[in-house]
Scaffold this motif. Structure first.
Motif, PDB file in Angstrom:
ATOM      1  N   ASP A 123       0.816  -1.213   0.000  1.00 29.02           N
ATOM      2  CA  ASP A 123       0.000   0.000   0.000  1.00 29.02           C
ATOM      3  C   ASP A 123       0.850   1.264   0.000  1.00 29.02           C
ATOM      4  O   ASP A 123       0.385   2.329  -0.405  1.00 29.02           O
ATOM      5  CB  ASP A 123      -0.905   0.025   1.235  1.00 29.02           C
ATOM      6  CG  ASP A 123      -1.738  -1.223   1.378  1.00 29.02           C
ATOM      7  OD1 ASP A 123      -2.925  -1.181   1.031  1.00 29.02           O
ATOM      8  OD2 ASP A 123      -1.199  -2.246   1.827  1.00 29.02           O
ATOM      9  N   THR A 126       3.260   3.721  -4.136  1.00 28.31           N
ATOM     10  CA  THR A 126       2.154   4.506  -4.684  1.00 28.31           C
ATOM     11  C   THR A 126       2.533   5.325  -5.905  1.00 28.31           C
ATOM     12  O   THR A 126       3.707   5.573  -6.169  1.00 28.31           O
ATOM     13  CB  THR A 126       1.629   5.493  -3.621  1.00 28.31           C
ATOM     14  OG1 THR A 126       2.705   6.357  -3.220  1.00 28.31           O
ATOM     15  CG2 THR A 126       1.078   4.770  -2.402  1.00 28.31           C
ATOM     16  N   LEU A 128       1.423   9.046  -6.650  1.00 36.29           N
ATOM     17  CA  LEU A 128       0.773  10.168  -5.988  1.00 36.29           C
ATOM     18  C   LEU A 128       0.450  11.283  -6.974  1.00 36.29           C
ATOM     19  O   LEU A 128       1.189  11.501  -7.940  1.00 36.29           O
ATOM     20  CB  LEU A 128       1.683  10.732  -4.891  1.00 36.29           C
ATOM     21  CG  LEU A 128       2.104   9.773  -3.766  1.00 36.29           C
ATOM     22  CD1 LEU A 128       3.109  10.475  -2.843  1.00 36.29           C
ATOM     23  CD2 LEU A 128       0.900   9.286  -2.982  1.00 36.29           C
ATOM     24  N   SER A 161       1.925  -0.728 -13.154  1.00 32.92           N
ATOM     25  CA  SER A 161       0.650  -0.016 -13.034  1.00 32.92           C
ATOM     26  C   SER A 161       0.198   0.543 -14.382  1.00 32.92           C
ATOM     27  O   SER A 161      -0.996   0.513 -14.711  1.00 32.92           O
ATOM     28  CB  SER A 161       0.766   1.115 -12.002  1.00 32.92           C
ATOM     29  OG  SER A 161       0.992   0.602 -10.707  1.00 32.92           O
ATOM     30  N   THR A 201       5.921   8.172   0.767  1.00 27.00           N
ATOM     31  CA  THR A 201       4.472   8.242   0.594  1.00 27.00           C
ATOM     32  C   THR A 201       3.830   8.887   1.816  1.00 27.00           C
ATOM     33  O   THR A 201       3.021   9.814   1.691  1.00 27.00           O
ATOM     34  CB  THR A 201       3.891   6.831   0.371  1.00 27.00           C
ATOM     35  OG1 THR A 201       4.309   6.334  -0.909  1.00 27.00           O
ATOM     36  CG2 THR A 201       2.374   6.846   0.420  1.00 27.00           C
ATOM     37  N   VAL A 212      -3.369   9.591  -3.057  1.00 23.54           N
ATOM     38  CA  VAL A 212      -2.967   8.369  -3.758  1.00 23.54           C
ATOM     39  C   VAL A 212      -3.836   8.151  -4.992  1.00 23.54           C
ATOM     40  O   VAL A 212      -5.072   8.095  -4.891  1.00 23.54           O
ATOM     41  CB  VAL A 212      -3.071   7.142  -2.827  1.00 23.54           C
ATOM     42  CG1 VAL A 212      -2.770   5.865  -3.599  1.00 23.54           C
ATOM     43  CG2 VAL A 212      -2.122   7.293  -1.638  1.00 23.54           C
ATOM     44  N   THR A 214      -3.011   5.453  -7.149  1.00 25.52           N
ATOM     45  CA  THR A 214      -3.075   3.995  -7.131  1.00 25.52           C
ATOM     46  C   THR A 214      -1.921   3.471  -6.286  1.00 25.52           C
ATOM     47  O   THR A 214      -0.950   4.189  -6.033  1.00 25.52           O
ATOM     48  CB  THR A 214      -2.998   3.404  -8.560  1.00 25.52           C
ATOM     49  OG1 THR A 214      -3.288   1.999  -8.517  1.00 25.52           O
ATOM     50  CG2 THR A 214      -1.636   3.624  -9.191  1.00 25.52           C
ATOM     51  N   THR A 215      -2.032   2.230  -5.846  1.00 27.91           N
ATOM     52  CA  THR A 215      -0.973   1.609  -5.043  1.00 27.91           C
ATOM     53  C   THR A 215      -0.444   0.366  -5.733  1.00 27.91           C
ATOM     54  O   THR A 215      -1.023  -0.112  -6.714  1.00 27.91           O
ATOM     55  CB  THR A 215      -1.477   1.215  -3.636  1.00 27.91           C
ATOM     56  OG1 THR A 215      -2.251  -0.010  -3.740  1.00 27.91           O
ATOM     57  CG2 THR A 215      -2.320   2.307  -3.009  1.00 27.91           C
TER      58      THR A 215
END
Length: 347
Positions: A123, A126, A128, A161, A201, A212, A214-215
């Motif tokens: 988590d 990230t 950001l 991601s 983060t 955030v 996405t993580t």
């Protein structure tokens, strides 16, 4: 343009202290290696490479340095890559790094062996954006500029991601910046997003008006590793000390999970992080780590990182990651897929 002209000094000081130290995976100027003392007693000395707020601070806080039957000579490095260079040169016997530096070191044919791992929640890995940003989904990153430390765990998290969102690195503008410079660029709006890890983060969320996007949860493997020199593994006495050392780290990590506040205070004192930021990072990711074996599943997971970077020509060659693993200490460690710990909702 220098970072100190772009962001408040109160933000930059802890970031400078921590530069790549906690991710254990990004490049930094200077190799480090400055000695920070010796613990233990006996005729055998284990040379351990460390990063600020890393293994030494962890073991000391947990009381695991009190009864060492051998000596540990600590050397402090700014990040994972120079630490692995020291292992390759034989100056260091063992050290902890994130999931990506071993890929780059092995691609360069360094003399390293991965001997143990830990599995944490992701988590804190990230991407950001600013709270006021119109970006709400990763697919909206297309055409945007993103700060990331080259060769870091965040670098792979970003690539993965983007792929999940149907994008490639060619669809965005990558700004290769170390965390302190990335913070400066992010704070001034010079980049649209920032791919980073805890505790950066936690600090950005607390002090840099970030949120955030996405993580890495479900995207990256959440692994970090203990990496040793083959020569140390071939030495019977040092190999025995390495086994003992891994056991101490495992117990220390158990202690951290049970005492998050005590560890956060010790970590904050060591690194200059604000207490709240340290505790947030501990409860989100750092305290969730479970010591694990470097098994077939871990090797396969790391191989995916190798293949991703090789396909993008970000490493000079593809290779089998398993050739850089020594499984002799796997026996009493749980499988690499063992679920990380959790402190419950909100963390």
């Amino acid at each position: 343009m220098r970072a100190r002209h772009l962001a408040p000094a109160a933000l930059l000081l802890p970031f400078a202290l921590l530069l790549a130290a906690c991710g254990g995976s990004s490049r930094a100027e200077g190799g480090g290696g400055a000695g920070s003392g010796t613990d233990g007693k006996g005729s055998l000395t284990l040379n351990v490479g460390d990063q600020k707020g890393g293994s030494e601070a962890l073991l000391r806080a947990a009381g695991e340095l009190d009864d060492l039957p051998y000596k540990i000579k600590w050397s402090t490095f700014t990040s994972g890559p120079p630490l692995l260079e020291a292992i390759n040169a034989g100056a260091v016997d063992v050290g902890a790094v994130g999931n990506t530096p071993p890929v780059f070191a092995a691609a360069a044919k360094s003399k390293i062996k991965v001997i143990a791992g830990s599995h944490s929640r992701s988590d804190g890995e990230t991407i950001l954006v600013k709270k006021g940003s119109p970006l709400r989904r990763p697919v909206q990153l297309k055409g945007k500029s993103i700060a990331v430390a080259q060769g870091s765990s965040a670098h792979y998290q970003l690539i993965a991601s983007l792929k999940k969102a149907g994008l490639t690195p060619k669809d965005v503008t990558l700004n290769y910046l170390q965390p302190a410079d990335a913070l400066a660029a992010f704070t001034r709006g010079k980049v649209d997003a920032w791919a980073v890890w805890d505790p950066y983060t936690a600090q950005a969320l607390d002090q840099a008006d970030a949120r955030v996007l996405t993580t890495g949860q479900g995207v990256v493997n959440g692994l970090s590793f203990q990496v040793a020199a083959p020569a140390a593994l071939d030495d019977k006495k040092k190999s025995a000390a390495l086994k003992d050392y891994i056991g101490r780290l495992r117990r220390a990590q158990d202690w951290v999970f049970k005492h998050p506040d005590a560890w956060a205070k010790a970590w904050a004192k060591e690194t200059g992080l604000p207490d709240k930021v340290a505790l947030d990072a501990v409860k989100r990711t750092r305290g969730t780590a479970v010591a694990v074996a470097v098994d077939k599943a871990a090797v396969a997971s790391e191989q995916r990182i190798v293949d991703a970077f090789a396909a993008l020509k970000l490493i000079p060659r593809s290779f089998g990651f398993g050739a850089f693993v020594d499984p002799r200490f796997n026996g009493d460690l749980p499988p690499s897929g063992t679920a990380p710990r959790t402190y419950g909702k909100g963390h």
